[in-house]
Design an enzyme around this catalytic site. Structure first.
Site, PDB file in Angstrom:
ATOM      1  N   CYS A  69       1.214  -1.401   0.200  1.00 29.78           N
ATOM      2  CA  CYS A  69      -0.493   0.207   0.429  1.00 29.78           C
ATOM      3  C   CYS A  69       1.509   1.196  -0.062  1.00 29.78           C
ATOM      4  CB  CYS A  69      -1.004  -0.281   0.798  1.00 29.78           C
ATOM      5  SG  CYS A  69      -2.526   1.479   1.320  1.00 29.78           S
ATOM      6  N   HIS A  86      -3.298  -5.485   0.246  1.00 28.82           N
ATOM      7  CA  HIS A  86      -3.120  -5.651   1.511  1.00 28.82           C
ATOM      8  C   HIS A  86      -3.409  -7.220   1.888  1.00 28.82           C
ATOM      9  CE1 HIS A  86      -2.736  -1.899   3.736  1.00 28.82           C
ATOM     10  NE2 HIS A  86      -3.929  -1.469   2.927  1.00 28.82           N
ATOM     11  N   GLU A 110      -1.462  -9.245   4.482  1.00 30.12           N
ATOM     12  CA  GLU A 110      -1.579  -9.734   5.353  1.00 30.12           C
ATOM     13  C   GLU A 110      -2.894  -9.652   6.062  1.00 30.12           C
ATOM     14  OE1 GLU A 110      -1.018  -6.136   4.843  1.00 30.12           O
ATOM     15  OE2 GLU A 110      -1.917  -4.668   5.086  1.00 30.12           O
TER      16      GLU A 110
END
Ligand code: XMP
Length: 507
Positions: free
Chosen positions: A79, A167, A169
């Site tokens: 990001c 993202h 994660e």
């Protein structure tokens, strides 16, 4: 020495999550502020740049110097991290026409790129950004796009440098773990040798070396962190560890006795101190939640200090501090909602050196270490419980009578969760004694008694939480039992607020 991935933190809410995902790949990693890269650490094998609440073109944006990092280690920007590396190399980053939040699908994928190995066209990713990369620097190329975001992922040609706009994660990025694995294992050459067992082995050796024949004192709370820290220290230094467990009178029903029993079963040398009378007298008439916390924090330090002084030759204070407590916060607002650090100030007061064997572990890793050490499951999978205990679940002033009412109501609720097989699917639960009385009818009698609220939440890190959709039949049974068995309570409610805007505890 374990290989290490460094995560440069630009202040995103999900930075810790990147760390956890990398650790779940059995790869050791550390989170450091964006401008504190450990240039002299030979164990570093790769670097991840996190997201950020800023835009790259903001004056206040966190900027870092990549000299000495770029070209030496593989880099992955997530990001803001991706935007930052594009921006400083001459790319363009602009506010997106419409902010992009939520699910998106990778409609174009460069299947030859090592970062995207094995990722199928259409894979779901999670977007959360207000800016977008509108043109890439020279020598950078697009390796994935979604319908709305042409530069969903890029790579610098002839260089080990990647950026992803989404993202990987977060849980909703279905291919996220695979992408992180591709980076950490295939690109950086991570050996994936970080595990609870390897952590125990190396930590026990380090503790033996660090502590030699020194004596250590440690405060137990009954919670997972301090218990695991104690068992680990006990494994390293045995009888040189003394633990102190202070009962401030605001624990759950029978908790002091039960936990003392568990600790003895684990072979720990524990001094149990019943200091409830002191705490009740100091708390009498106090209604302000922060004052309650301060009184309990200070009282705990005083009792602990007095007990520790009865021991001779102690050099170290053991603490169950874990990684999220240590990561240097880049908090931008700096507002304290509640002061949770119950015993801040203890090391200074006691003039002891600090020993924190779990300071690099996330909570789920602490649990894995506890299991590997053979600790009983009910100690490991316990719900979190606040240091000041039931004091922050009794709204208003505290009396022994109120504590006893709440202990009984709480016990019925928590035992019920266990009996119904619901305990492990709930992150934290408890009963709260409200400062109101209401009218009821029992038999032919009018009653005017107290109300109890029940709270059960799901969460991963206590930063956000949602109320659990407990079955109505379960709630009905618990409510009936509480009203029938706990004298002084004639009404039970269930708290259906999420955090934010509410908090988990009522005080
Ligand atoms: P809140 O109420 O802030 O709680 O949503 C988040 C988590 O922190 C726990 N909590 C505390 N823990 N001392 C602690 O050790 C405290 O003073 C304290 N206050 C809240 C709470 O139980 C939840 O897990």
């Amino acid at each position: 020495m374990h290989q290490k991935i460094i995560i440069l933190d630009f202040g995103s809410q999900t930075t810790q999550l990147i760390g956890r995902r990398v650790r779940e790949l059995n790869m050791y990693c550390e989170i450091v502020p964006y401008n504190k890269f450990p240039h002299n650490d030979p164990s570093v094998i790769g670097v991840i740049l996190s997201g950020s609440p800023f835009s790259v073109y903001d004056e206040k944006a966190f900027k870092t110097e990549l000299a000495g990092i770029r070209g030496k280690y593989p880099l992955l920007g997530i990001c803001y991290g991706a935007q930052f590396m594009a921006y400083i190399n001459g790319g363009t980053v602009e506010p997106a026409d419409s902010r992009e939040y939520g699910r998106a699908h990778l409609e174009y994928i460069d299947g030859t790129d090592p970062l995207l190995k094995g990722i199928e066209k259409g894979a779901q990713v999670w977007m959360s950004h207000g800016d977008t990369i509108t043109s890439l620097p020279e020598g950078f190329k697009i390796i994935a796009s979604t319908d709305h975001v042409p530069v969903a992922a890029y790579r610098a040609e002839n260089e080990q440098l990647w950026g992803v706009q989404f993202h990987p994660e977060v849980y909703h990025s279905e291919c996220g773990t695979e992408i992180l694995r591709n980076f950490v294992v295939d690109i950086c050459g991570g050996k994936q040798d970080w595990s609870a067992a390897s952590f125990i082995e190396s930590t026990v050796n380090e503790l033996k070396e660090q502590l030699g024949n020194d004596k250590v004192v440690l405060g137990l709370s009954g919670g997972v962190d301090s218990s695991v820290a104690a068992v680990l220290l006990n494994k390293a230094i045995g009888k040189n560890l003394t633990c102190i467990f202070v009962d401030h009178g605001m624990l759950r029903k029978n908790e002091f006795a039960n936990v003392m029993h568990d600790y003895e079963g684990l072979g720990l040398n524990v001094i149990g101190v019943d200091a409830s009378a002191k705490f009740f007298s100091e708390l009498a008439g106090v209604t302000d939640p922060e004052r309650k916390r301060k009184i309990i924090g200070k009282g705990f330090i005083d009792v602990f200090d007095e007990e520790a002084h009865k021991l001779t030759d102690v050099k170290w204070l053991g603490q169950g501090t874990i990684y999220p407590d240590c990561i240097e916060s880049l908090s931008i607002t700096g507002t304290t909602i509640k002061s949770h650090h119950n015993v801040g100030g203890l090391p200074e007061k006691m003039n002891l050196r600090l020993c924190e064997p779990l300071r690099l572990l996330f909570k789920d890793e602490v649990r894995a270490v506890g299991r590997e050490l053979g600790m009983p499951e009910h100690l490991i999978s316990r719900h979190p419980f606040p240091g000041p205990g039931l004091a922050v679940r009794i709204l208003g002033d505290i009396t022994p009578e109120k504590v006893s009412i709440l202990q009984n109501a709480d016990d019925i609720f928590i035992s019920g969760l266990r009996e119904w097989g619901l305990y492990d699917s709930v992150w934290q639960a408890g009963a709260i004694l409200l400062p109101v009385q209401s009218v009821g009818v029992m038999g032919d009698e009018r009653t005017y008694e107290r109300a109890v609220a029940l709270r059960a939440v799901t969460s991963t890190d206590a930063m956000t939480a949602d109320w659990v959709r407990l079955p109505y039949d379960f709630l009905a049974e618990v409510s009936n039992k509480i009203i029938n068995k706990v004298r002084g309570v004639n009404r039970v409610t269930y708290d259906i607020s999420s955090k934010p805007p509410a908090t988990i505890e009522w005080e």
